[in-house]
Write an enzyme that holds these catalytic residues in place. Structure first.
Site, PDB file in Angstrom:
ATOM      1  N   ARG A 122      -4.682  -5.664   5.159  1.00 27.40           N
ATOM      2  CA  ARG A 122      -3.519  -4.850   4.770  1.00 27.40           C
ATOM      3  C   ARG A 122      -3.733  -3.446   5.320  1.00 27.40           C
ATOM      4  O   ARG A 122      -4.514  -2.668   4.782  1.00 27.40           O
ATOM      5  CB  ARG A 122      -3.412  -4.832   3.246  1.00 27.40           C
TER       6      ARG A 122
ATOM      7  N   HIS B 213      -1.088  -0.898  -0.862  1.00 29.39           N
ATOM      8  CA  HIS B 213      -0.665  -2.114  -1.563  1.00 29.39           C
ATOM      9  C   HIS B 213       0.840  -2.096  -1.772  1.00 29.39           C
ATOM     10  O   HIS B 213       1.541  -3.058  -1.468  1.00 29.39           O
ATOM     11  CB  HIS B 213      -1.385  -2.208  -2.903  1.00 29.39           C
TER      12      HIS B 213
ATOM     13  N   TYR C   5      -9.883   4.382  -2.398  1.00 31.20           N
ATOM     14  CA  TYR C   5     -10.835   3.294  -2.638  1.00 31.20           C
ATOM     15  C   TYR C   5     -11.360   2.608  -1.378  1.00 31.20           C
ATOM     16  O   TYR C   5     -12.192   1.714  -1.472  1.00 31.20           O
ATOM     17  CB  TYR C   5     -10.230   2.238  -3.578  1.00 31.20           C
TER      18      TYR C   5
END
Length: 403
Positions: free
Chosen positions: A295, A299, A308
């Site tokens: 990805r 998200h 993160y």
């Protein structure tokens, strides 16, 4: 297609650093270490790949037959699908940033997995997506503008699922795998030779619904393909923190085959999905495909991936970009020229304009609709919440009037 976990091959060591309980000293463990390394190498995840990141075609005797009839025109079509899907996705992200959509889940980086698998389906197959399968929707003939009403809040899905055999987007994580399995069981009872494909992500693989679907599908030999897009991150949780074994290996515990495919390789995604759908139609039961991809963006537009994960991870995956990979192959094989790429760029920009105009022509969502259907006969608490929300909305009008 599945292999044994490496955990079973690790030698036991005593507290004194010895192997087993025989008193063998550390100086005698060299052979054991070599055996362990060899065992680990033999059990490394198998990855089906037909196009390298450099665009080089590599042979695969098992899956080459499923793309043997691919023509240069077909390859250009796959490239066009990926480019237009990415352009639509980018426009939707921009529209959300401009306040036209409430939320958007980008597919950036996952185009090959979606277009390859989507083009493998037949018209009579049925597709159960999550909320990120914009490329699969494109393959099933769903107008891109119809995907956006839900994200604007004006409908619960802007298309008839039975018109394209493409179910409405499912927001609840993993539940669509059960719906797909039940539908597939119905297909068997009807005696049809079509198949079902259910999409989900690596995070959803941790859900009970998904594992229950695996079990039902295996026991009832349902003609369903479980297509997991492993994009490495379940929001902010890495795949390494979700599972001790590669996801495709989970299938063996339920009694059906699992395959890991290079999810940035559109040809491999096409071939493996054709294989899985064909065996399902022949009555050979379910299969699990793990499309190993990444990805590239957030998200959803409410997420900040920089909190993160590291940029160097993203940069490493950019070198495996699915669109660039196929373009390199097309150019090296002289299957496409600058005229083709130029025309596609113009078509891409036209699609972006059409999507932008369609969204801005949509009505504003009814902000109070969510209070109307919570209870059939109304409720005092809902009435109170509605009144407080109305006062909150009115405060913006007061502020604007004061200026």
């Amino acid at each position: 297609m599945t292999v044994e976990s490496t955990a079973a091959h690790k030698p036991r060591r005593s507290a004194g650093g010895k192997t087993g309980g025989t008193g063998t000293k550390a100086t005698g463990t060299t052979g054991t270490k070599r055996t362990t390394r060899a065992a680990k190498k033999s059990t490394d995840p198998q990855l089906v790949q037909l196009l390298t990141p450099e665009g080089e075609r590599v042979a695969n005797p098992e899956y080459d037959p499923y793309v043997a009839g691919i023509t240069p025109e077909d390859l250009r079509g796959l490239y066009r699908d990926m480019v237009l899907t990415r352009r639509f996705d980018a426009e939707a992200t921009s529209l959300q940033r401009q306040g036209e959509l409430g939320l958007w889940a980008s597919l950036l980086g996952q185009e090959a997995a979606q277009i390859g698998s989507g083009r493998a389906t037949r018209e009579d197959d049925y597709v159960f997506p999550t909320y990120r399968e914009h490329g699969v929707a494109w393959c099933r003939g769903v107008d891109p503008t119809n995907l956006l009403g839900m994200f604007r809040g004006v409908n619960n899905g802007g298309w008839d699922p039975n018109g394209n055999n493409f179910h409405l987007y499912t927001i609840v994580i993993g539940s669509q795998t059960l719906h797909a399995t039940g539908y597939a069981m119905g297909i068997t009872m009807d005696g049809a030779d079509s198949a079902v494909i259910a999409y989900f992500g690596d995070g959803a693989s941790s859900q009970g619904d998904v594992n229950e679907a695996f079990n039902f599908a295996a026991v009832y030999n349902a003609p369903v393909v479980f297509f997991c897009q492993n994009n490495q991150w379940a929001i902010s949780e890495s795949n390494e923190k979700q599972t001790r074994v590669p996801l495709y290996q989970r299938a063996q515990g339920f009694g059906f085959p699992g395959v890991r495919v290079d999810g940035n390789d559109v040809l491999a995604s096409l071939a493996v999905t054709r294989w899985a759908l064909d065996r399902a139609r022949r009555g050979e039961g379910p299969a699990l495909i793990e499309a190993f991809t990444y990805r590239m963006g957030a998200h959803t537009t409410s997420d900040d991936p920089s909190r993160y994960r590291h940029d160097d991870e993203r940069i490493a995956w950019e070198a495996k970009d699915p669109i660039l990979r196929l373009r390199r192959h097309l150019e090296a094989a002289n299957h496409a020229d600058e005229g083709f790429f130029g025309e596609l760029e113009a078509e891409s920009e036209a699609l972006g304009r059409r999507v932008r105009e369609a969204v801005r022509a949509m009505p504003d969502p009814d902000r109070f609709a969510l209070f109307e259907h919570a209870y059939a006969d109304g409720h005092a608490l809902v009435d109170e919440e509605r009144a407080r929300f109305a006062a909150y909305q009115a405060s913006f009008a007061d502020a604007e009037g004061g200026q």
